[in-house]
Design a protein around this motif. Structure first.
Motif, mmCIF file in Angstrom:
data_model
loop_
_atom_site.group_PDB
_atom_site.id
_atom_site.type_symbol
_atom_site.label_atom_id
_atom_site.label_comp_id
_atom_site.label_asym_id
_atom_site.label_seq_id
_atom_site.Cartn_x
_atom_site.Cartn_y
_atom_site.Cartn_z
ATOM 1 N N UNK A 34 3.971 12.826 -10.992
ATOM 2 C CA UNK A 34 3.316 12.252 -9.598
ATOM 3 C C UNK A 34 4.758 11.558 -9.128
ATOM 4 N N UNK A 35 4.864 11.706 -7.871
ATOM 5 C CA UNK A 35 6.111 11.107 -7.029
ATOM 6 C C UNK A 35 5.463 10.163 -5.746
ATOM 7 N N UNK A 36 6.313 9.135 -5.631
ATOM 8 C CA UNK A 36 6.310 8.333 -4.431
ATOM 9 C C UNK A 36 6.440 8.982 -3.238
ATOM 10 N N UNK A 37 5.847 9.003 -2.318
ATOM 11 C CA UNK A 37 5.926 9.524 -0.963
ATOM 12 C C UNK A 37 6.213 8.585 0.060
ATOM 13 N N UNK A 38 5.583 7.382 0.168
ATOM 14 C CA UNK A 38 5.626 6.389 1.156
ATOM 15 C C UNK A 38 5.031 5.038 0.737
ATOM 16 N N UNK A 39 5.504 3.947 1.084
ATOM 17 C CA UNK A 39 4.993 2.755 0.813
ATOM 18 C C UNK A 39 5.112 1.802 1.994
ATOM 19 N N UNK A 40 4.384 0.721 2.084
ATOM 20 C CA UNK A 40 4.506 -0.162 3.248
ATOM 21 C C UNK A 40 3.819 -1.532 2.593
ATOM 22 N N UNK A 41 4.826 -2.588 2.909
ATOM 23 C CA UNK A 41 4.644 -3.896 2.209
ATOM 24 C C UNK A 41 3.844 -4.675 3.474
ATOM 25 N N UNK A 42 3.402 -5.846 2.850
ATOM 26 C CA UNK A 42 2.447 -6.844 3.681
ATOM 27 C C UNK A 42 3.328 -6.990 4.842
ATOM 28 N N UNK A 43 4.590 -7.427 4.813
ATOM 29 C CA UNK A 43 5.548 -7.798 5.834
ATOM 30 C C UNK A 43 6.076 -6.705 6.695
ATOM 31 N N UNK A 44 5.598 -5.537 6.409
ATOM 32 C CA UNK A 44 5.996 -4.318 7.323
ATOM 33 C C UNK A 44 7.189 -3.340 6.693
ATOM 34 N N UNK A 85 0.860 -1.254 -0.085
ATOM 35 C CA UNK A 85 0.056 0.211 0.110
ATOM 36 C C UNK A 85 0.958 1.156 -0.060
ATOM 37 N N UNK A 86 0.513 2.357 -0.779
ATOM 38 C CA UNK A 86 1.253 3.481 -1.002
ATOM 39 C C UNK A 86 0.676 4.664 -1.154
ATOM 40 N N UNK A 87 1.365 5.769 -0.932
ATOM 41 C CA UNK A 87 0.835 7.131 -1.203
ATOM 42 C C UNK A 87 1.906 7.820 -2.198
ATOM 43 N N UNK A 88 1.224 8.455 -3.231
ATOM 44 C CA UNK A 88 1.887 9.210 -3.866
ATOM 45 C C UNK A 88 1.445 10.659 -4.053
ATOM 46 N N UNK A 89 2.106 11.412 -4.486
ATOM 47 C CA UNK A 89 1.479 12.977 -4.698
ATOM 48 C C UNK A 89 1.991 13.672 -6.030
ATOM 49 N N UNK A 90 1.133 14.610 -6.280
ATOM 50 C CA UNK A 90 1.399 15.249 -7.586
ATOM 51 C C UNK A 90 0.921 16.720 -7.382
ATOM 52 N N UNK A 91 1.994 17.442 -7.431
ATOM 53 C CA UNK A 91 1.735 19.127 -7.307
ATOM 54 C C UNK A 91 1.563 19.677 -8.515
ATOM 55 N N UNK A 92 1.238 20.794 -8.745
ATOM 56 C CA UNK A 92 0.667 21.295 -10.150
ATOM 57 C C UNK A 92 1.881 21.591 -10.881
ATOM 58 N N UNK A 93 2.021 20.992 -12.297
ATOM 59 C CA UNK A 93 3.091 21.325 -12.941
ATOM 60 C C UNK A 93 4.273 20.260 -12.835
ATOM 61 N N UNK A 94 3.971 19.277 -11.785
ATOM 62 C CA UNK A 94 4.913 18.336 -11.570
ATOM 63 C C UNK A 94 4.466 16.878 -11.669
#
Length: 114
Positions: free
Chosen positions: A45-55, A34-43
């Motif tokens: 999309x970038x990966x912010x953080x992610x967590x695997x099933x094993x932690x 499971x993860x979180x990406x973000x996209x700022x105007x004009x940029x």
């Protein structure tokens, strides 16, 4: 069909905190990542953080020490706790999850401004 619904975005002053939630329509136990990406105007999309099933957890350098990712399998929900927010954190934040394929939420706006 898996659905992911983000919530918790909004307007916050610099230095403030927000907690984003990602509610899944079914069990998240099967999600490999499971993860979180973000996209700022004009940029891009970038990966912010992610967590695997094993932690296993990954954070982008820009958020290390300020953001915390977690997942609650019992609640079928993922979280992103964001502290010490900066103006450069302003973006649309997207939740994603990997099972047999990738699933994405619709995004939630986070605006950091005084």
């Amino acid at each position: 069909q898996v659905q992911l619904v983000e919530s918790g975005g909004g307007l916050v002053q610099p230095g403030g905190s927000l907690r984003l939630s990602c509610a899944a329509s079914g069990s998240i136990f099967r999600f490999k990542v499971m993860g979180w990406y973000r996209q700022a105007p004009g940029k891009q999309r970038e990966l912010v953080a992610e967590i695997g099933s094993g932690g296993t957890i990954y954070y982008a350098d820009s958020v290390k020490g300020r953001f915390t990712i977690s997942r609650d399998n019992a609640e079928n929900t993922g979280y992103l706790q964001m502290n010490s927010l900066k103006s450069e954190d302003t973006a649309v934040y997207y939740c994603c999850a990997l099972a047999a394929t990738w699933y994405w939420g619709q995004g939630t706006q986070v605006t950091v401004s005084s």
